[in-house]
Motif scaffolding. Structure first.
Motif, short mmCIF file in Angstrom:
data_model
loop_
_atom_site.label_atom_id
_atom_site.label_comp_id
_atom_site.label_asym_id
_atom_site.label_seq_id
_atom_site.Cartn_x
_atom_site.Cartn_y
_atom_site.Cartn_z
N ASP A 61 -14.09 -12.47 -8.18
CA ASP A 61 -15.05 -12.82 -8.55
C ASP A 61 -15.87 -14.09 -9.57
OD1 ASP A 61 -15.70 -10.52 -7.16
OD2 ASP A 61 -15.30 -9.23 -9.03
N TYR A 62 -14.60 -14.44 -10.57
CA TYR A 62 -14.53 -15.33 -11.24
C TYR A 62 -15.04 -16.31 -10.76
CZ TYR A 62 -14.11 -18.55 -14.56
OH TYR A 62 -13.91 -19.47 -15.71
N GLU A 63 -14.13 -16.66 -10.12
CA GLU A 63 -14.08 -17.65 -9.66
C GLU A 63 -15.32 -18.05 -8.58
OE1 GLU A 63 -10.66 -17.41 -7.23
OE2 GLU A 63 -9.01 -18.69 -9.60
N SER A 64 -15.35 -17.17 -7.30
CA SER A 64 -16.59 -17.43 -7.05
C SER A 64 -18.00 -17.35 -8.07
CB SER A 64 -17.02 -16.17 -6.05
OG SER A 64 -17.20 -15.41 -6.80
N GLN A 65 -18.24 -16.86 -8.48
CA GLN A 65 -19.54 -17.39 -9.48
C GLN A 65 -18.99 -18.45 -10.50
OE1 GLN A 65 -19.58 -14.22 -12.83
NE2 GLN A 65 -20.26 -12.63 -11.47
N LEU A 66 -18.23 -19.01 -10.64
CA LEU A 66 -17.61 -20.17 -11.24
C LEU A 66 -18.15 -21.64 -9.73
CD1 LEU A 66 -17.00 -22.18 -13.57
CD2 LEU A 66 -14.94 -22.32 -12.20
N ALA A 67 -17.94 -21.58 -8.52
CA ALA A 67 -18.30 -21.97 -7.75
C ALA A 67 -19.70 -21.71 -7.57
CB ALA A 67 -17.37 -21.43 -6.06
N ALA A 68 -20.30 -20.92 -7.74
CA ALA A 68 -21.35 -21.17 -7.04
C ALA A 68 -22.22 -21.48 -8.03
CB ALA A 68 -22.20 -19.39 -7.30
N ALA A 69 -21.93 -21.65 -9.81
CA ALA A 69 -23.04 -21.95 -10.97
C ALA A 69 -22.67 -23.51 -10.53
CB ALA A 69 -21.91 -21.82 -12.28
N ARG A 70 -21.58 -23.98 -9.85
CA ARG A 70 -21.25 -25.89 -10.25
C ARG A 70 -22.27 -26.17 -8.99
NH1 ARG A 70 -14.82 -25.95 -10.30
NH2 ARG A 70 -14.85 -25.70 -12.46
N LYS A 71 -22.25 -24.94 -7.71
CA LYS A 71 -23.06 -25.83 -5.96
C LYS A 71 -24.59 -26.04 -6.52
CE LYS A 71 -24.27 -24.46 -2.11
NZ LYS A 71 -24.47 -23.71 -0.59
N GLU A 72 -25.10 -24.76 -7.72
CA GLU A 72 -26.53 -24.67 -8.04
C GLU A 72 -26.80 -25.83 -8.89
OE1 GLU A 72 -29.65 -21.84 -10.37
OE2 GLU A 72 -27.88 -21.25 -10.14
N ALA A 73 -25.60 -26.07 -10.22
CA ALA A 73 -25.81 -27.30 -10.78
C ALA A 73 -25.70 -28.70 -10.03
CB ALA A 73 -24.89 -27.03 -11.63
N ASN A 74 -25.43 -29.11 -8.86
CA ASN A 74 -25.40 -29.52 -8.35
C ASN A 74 -26.46 -30.00 -7.48
OD1 ASN A 74 -23.14 -30.48 -8.87
ND2 ASN A 74 -21.58 -29.55 -6.64
N GLU A 75 -27.20 -28.91 -7.35
CA GLU A 75 -28.85 -29.06 -6.37
C GLU A 75 -30.00 -29.43 -7.53
OE1 GLU A 75 -28.60 -24.69 -4.79
OE2 GLU A 75 -27.40 -25.70 -3.37
N ILE A 76 -29.27 -28.63 -8.17
CA ILE A 76 -30.32 -29.29 -9.52
C ILE A 76 -30.45 -30.74 -10.11
CG2 ILE A 76 -30.74 -28.75 -12.36
CD1 ILE A 76 -30.03 -26.01 -11.75
N ARG A 77 -28.57 -31.19 -9.89
CA ARG A 77 -28.79 -32.72 -10.66
C ARG A 77 -29.82 -33.43 -8.67
NH1 ARG A 77 -23.37 -33.26 -10.53
NH2 ARG A 77 -23.09 -31.94 -12.75
N SER A 78 -29.33 -33.02 -8.84
CA SER A 78 -29.66 -33.99 -6.51
C SER A 78 -31.03 -34.30 -6.88
CB SER A 78 -29.26 -33.42 -6.03
OG SER A 78 -28.18 -32.75 -5.56
N SER A 79 -31.44 -32.82 -7.33
CA SER A 79 -33.41 -32.45 -7.28
C SER A 79 -34.30 -33.13 -8.79
CB SER A 79 -33.79 -31.09 -7.08
OG SER A 79 -33.36 -30.64 -8.43
N MET A 80 -33.03 -33.36 -10.00
CA MET A 80 -33.29 -33.82 -10.67
C MET A 80 -32.99 -35.72 -10.89
SD MET A 80 -32.06 -32.02 -14.27
CE MET A 80 -34.33 -31.79 -14.73
N LYS A 81 -32.84 -35.76 -9.96
CA LYS A 81 -32.54 -37.53 -9.26
C LYS A 81 -33.41 -37.57 -8.30
CE LYS A 81 -28.08 -38.75 -9.64
NZ LYS A 81 -26.34 -39.24 -8.59
#
Length: 140
Positions: A61-81
């Protein structure tokens, strides 16, 4: 050679009574203690297995939540860029338009100044030409 007599029966009965007493006083309690200890060990092993499986699930569960958080962070970073790039383009076009307007205004002002200077020079040339003509003709 051993001669059997009635003491052998007494010793046999004595042996059986001793076995019975030892069984009641020692062997049964020891077997019960071993059985209880085995039951406790089985319970502990079940708890350990349950803990390990629970820990494995939590880790997944932790690893899946971490992967989801990383994906969300990448999406946020891309949209901000993308937003930053759009803002940069808007600022650059605005600055370019402002610079073009400033250059155009400067050119117009320079044109006006050149025109005024040409008019002044034309007047001065005409004036100097009249003076020079007057001096050449001897009129002044």
């Amino acid at each position: 050679m051993v001669i059997p007599d009635k003491t052998i029966f007494i010793q046999g009965v004595n042996f059986l009574v001793t076995i019975f007493v030892l069984n009641v006083l020692l062997i049964k309690p020891i077997r019960e203690i071993i059985s209880k200890r085995k039951g406790l060990m089985d319970d502990q092993m079940e708890k350990i297995d349950a803990f390990n499986s629970n820990a494995g699930k939590k880790l997944e569960d932790y690893e899946s939540q971490l992967a989801a958080a990383r994906k969300e962070a990448n999406e946020i970073r891309s949209s901000m860029k993308l937003d930053a790039t759009a803002t940069e383009q808007a600022l650059m076009s605005e600055a370019g338009a402002e610079a073009a307007g400033t250059i155009q205004a400067a050119r117009a002002e320079i044109k006006t100044q050149v025109k005024g200077a040409m008019e002044q020079l034309t007047k001065d040339v005409n004036k100097f030409a009249e003076q020079a003509t007057g001096k050449i003709l001897g009129q002044a």
